[in-house]
Design a protein around this motif. Structure first.
Motif, mmCIF file in Angstrom:
data_model
loop_
_atom_site.group_PDB
_atom_site.id
_atom_site.type_symbol
_atom_site.label_atom_id
_atom_site.label_comp_id
_atom_site.label_asym_id
_atom_site.label_seq_id
_atom_site.Cartn_x
_atom_site.Cartn_y
_atom_site.Cartn_z
ATOM 1 N N TYR A 310 -64.186 -4.673 -0.065
ATOM 2 C CA TYR A 310 -63.528 -4.344 1.198
ATOM 3 C C TYR A 310 -64.534 -3.804 2.211
ATOM 4 O O TYR A 310 -65.485 -3.097 1.849
ATOM 5 C CB TYR A 310 -62.450 -3.282 0.984
ATOM 6 N N GLN A 311 -64.276 -4.133 3.469
ATOM 7 C CA GLN A 311 -65.015 -3.530 4.572
ATOM 8 C C GLN A 311 -64.083 -2.548 5.266
ATOM 9 O O GLN A 311 -62.947 -2.889 5.610
ATOM 10 C CB GLN A 311 -65.483 -4.595 5.566
ATOM 11 N N LYS A 323 -60.345 -4.089 4.907
ATOM 12 C CA LYS A 323 -60.159 -5.535 4.986
ATOM 13 C C LYS A 323 -60.985 -6.212 3.895
ATOM 14 O O LYS A 323 -62.185 -5.976 3.784
ATOM 15 C CB LYS A 323 -60.582 -6.054 6.360
ATOM 16 N N ARG A 324 -60.302 -7.056 3.099
ATOM 17 C CA ARG A 324 -61.005 -7.711 1.997
ATOM 18 C C ARG A 324 -61.983 -8.746 2.534
ATOM 19 O O ARG A 324 -61.627 -9.596 3.343
ATOM 20 C CB ARG A 324 -60.009 -8.381 1.048
ATOM 21 N N ARG A 325 -63.232 -8.681 2.039
ATOM 22 C CA ARG A 325 -64.277 -9.594 2.491
ATOM 23 C C ARG A 325 -64.795 -10.505 1.391
ATOM 24 O O ARG A 325 -65.489 -11.479 1.680
ATOM 25 C CB ARG A 325 -65.453 -8.789 3.072
ATOM 26 N N GLY A 355 -65.002 -15.572 -0.852
ATOM 27 C CA GLY A 355 -65.116 -14.719 0.320
ATOM 28 C C GLY A 355 -66.367 -14.969 1.136
ATOM 29 O O GLY A 355 -67.125 -15.918 0.906
ATOM 30 N N MET A 362 -70.273 -1.652 1.406
ATOM 31 C CA MET A 362 -68.867 -2.057 1.329
ATOM 32 C C MET A 362 -68.245 -1.488 0.056
ATOM 33 O O MET A 362 -68.947 -1.160 -0.902
ATOM 34 C CB MET A 362 -68.743 -3.582 1.355
#
Length: 524
Positions: A310-311, A323-325, A355, A362
């Protein structure tokens, strides 16, 4: 005729796969505060007490419970011991979660608190803080150790942090609701699981601390527990099979109870990590070439365990959002960090499966899957469906220092076409084999496979109209993970059974053994 068959097959596969995820998840109830996926919730090492609902005098269930006990508890938990781990329960009565909550509060909650404060010293000093200090030190990460060095209290700061761990005290309850024996002698079991948490709220803790000098403070205080998750009717905990395995000399290697306990333990562990936020280990990404983090054996990391990246970003109101990256899996290079952090612990290496670009700093959050995948495919002369199961965990039992990543077994059912079929002809076949997945460029996959295929014998009016036909299958799938659960691929496949079918029926136009096609795969 052929188009109708293919249409029905494709429709059945699509409906099955669309409905499957909802079916497998089963029924779950619980409180949102610790259940919802919340990467921003601070990760603190949880503790656990494991209990078993014992329904009557069933020797098979008793033996299975004993086998689950023998597996121990995941290293990601501290253990809160209880005087007994059995809950006697009427065989016929369904579980009432509210009644179970009251039972836990009356019989186990005080024992759990006693694990944190095991010894009363005196009215002046109150209770011993040794366990809290030890767990606080063991729970500390490298980042905590480095941060404490800038404080005048240093080590005392880490020990005091153990007070926050009390609110991460959980109770996991296994309920083997039924266990039957098949005609072949295997055991088939159904299991539910319940997860409760000690409600160490500010009000509860303040009530207890006000009696700090009272040697009977624990026994005189009511400690509430709350239901976090009731995992009922979950397909991964239903119809579990325990089969006995023997050596060539007839010596029992694995008992039915041990095999059954393995399935119950592993599947319940994955469900718990999916449903309970506090069970999801988290740490920052330490480096990106290769991808590493400080998560290790102490946090229960195992080869192929899945993690989301996640960021953390701030919105216009200043609220931080996750937010999943990307998605990664643990490699076989896992940090042996099962000790007090020093600020310079080992690193675990991960590899990306889906992704975008990942950056240092992160947030990495545990999000395990069952290692099961289902899908369908369509080539210019065949259509079918398949299922795969990741066997890395099984392989790691025999090669613990260097397990093979991405290894799976598969089973598939296919229907070759390309030539008019007579009414007596049967082309449907079943194949099974092994597969190895390779990951590259963040989200692409290459999966070569090899297996065996067989079309069953067909009889009409007691007369064999088709003998059993056999062959081998080999090929590769090249795919792209478009989400953590969905993969689309192209496939190049060789199936010698198609040539065998053509020869057997003396078809004017033989069905080619080689084919190209496309497909999709859903992972659970």
């Amino acid at each position: 005729m052929r188009k109708n068959i293919l249409f029905r097959l494709a429709t059945a596969v699509m409906l099955f796969l669309l409905l499957l995820p909802n079916t497998l998840l089963g029924q779950d109830t619980g409180t949102a505060t610790v259940r919802e996926n919340n990467p921003l919730r601070n990760y603190l090492r949880p503790s656990i007490s494991v209990l078993y609902i014992y329904r009557g005098d069933d020797s098979k269930i008793k033996e299975t419970i004993k086998a689950i006990r023998a597996k121990g508890i995941s290293r990601k938990f501290d253990v809160n011991e209880t005087s007994t781990d059995l809950i006697e329960f009427d065989m016929e009565a369904p579980i009432d979660t509210l009644e179970l909550k009251r039972y836990l509060e009356e019989n186990f909650a005080r024992e759990i608190v006693s694990n944190w404060f095991p010894r009363f010293i005196s009215e002046e000093e109150g209770y011993s803080m040794d366990v809290i200090a030890e767990r606080g030190m063991f729970s500390a990460t490298d980042a905590d150790v480095i941060a404490s060095r800038s404080s005048v209290r240093q080590e005392a700061m880490l020990k005091d942090a153990g007070l926050n761990l009390i609110d991460r005290s959980y109770i996991l309850i296994y309920d083997i609701t039924s266990l039957e024996t098949t005609k072949e002698g295997d055991w088939i079991a159904n299991c539910d699981a319940y997860i409760y948490k000690l409600d160490w709220s500010e009000e509860v803790s303040e009530t207890f601390y006000q009696q700090w000098g009272n040697p009977n403070a624990i026994s005189e205080t009511h400690f509430p527990v709350e239901l976090v998750s009731a995992i009922k009717d979950a397909k991964q905990l239903k119809g579990l099979m325990g089969s006995e395995s023997r050596s060539s000399e007839g010596v029992i290697i694995t008992t039915r109870a041990q095999r059954l306990a393995e399935s119950i333990y592993e599947n319940a562990d994955i469900y718990a990590a999916q449903f309970v936020e506090d069970f999801k280990a988290k740490a920052p990404v330490y480096s990106i070439r290769p991808i590493t983090s400080k998560l290790g054996e102490k946090e229960g990391v195992r080869p192929e365990r899945r993690y989301f990246i996640y960021q953390l970003e701030a919105d216009e109101q200043g609220d931080v959002l996750a937010k999943r990256r990307g998605v990664v899996r643990a490699s076989n290079k896992i940090a042996k960090n099962d000790s007090i952090a020093t600020g310079d612990s080992e690193l675990t290496r991960f590899y990306q499966i889906q992704g975008g670009k990942i950056y240092e700093g992160m947030l990495m959050q545990e999000n395990p899957d069952f290692g099961i995948a289902f899908g369908g495919y369509f080539t210019f002369n065949e259509a079918g469906a398949f299922a795969e199961y990741n066997i890395t965990k099984l392989i790691s039992q025999f090669f613990p220092n260097n397990p093979i990543l991405g290894g799976s077994v598969f089973i598939r059912g296919g229907y070759p076409f390309g030539q008019k079929q007579e009414s007596d002809q049967q082309r449907l076949y079943v194949g099974f084999g092994v597969l190895k997945e390779f990951n590259f460029m963040r989200f692409l996959t290459l999966s070569p496979y090899l297996g065996y295929a067989a079309a069953p014998e067909v009889k009409k009016d007691g007369v064999v109209v088709q003998e059993q036909l056999v062959g081998f299958i080999a090929g590769a799938k090249g795919g792209a993970n478009i989400s953590p659960k969905m993969n689309v691929f192209i496939t190049a496949d060789y199936n010698s059974l198609k040539s065998t079918i053509s020869e057997y029926y003396s078809l004017e136009k033989s069905i080619s053994s080689f084919s190209l096609g496309v497909g999709f795969q859903i992972s659970l």
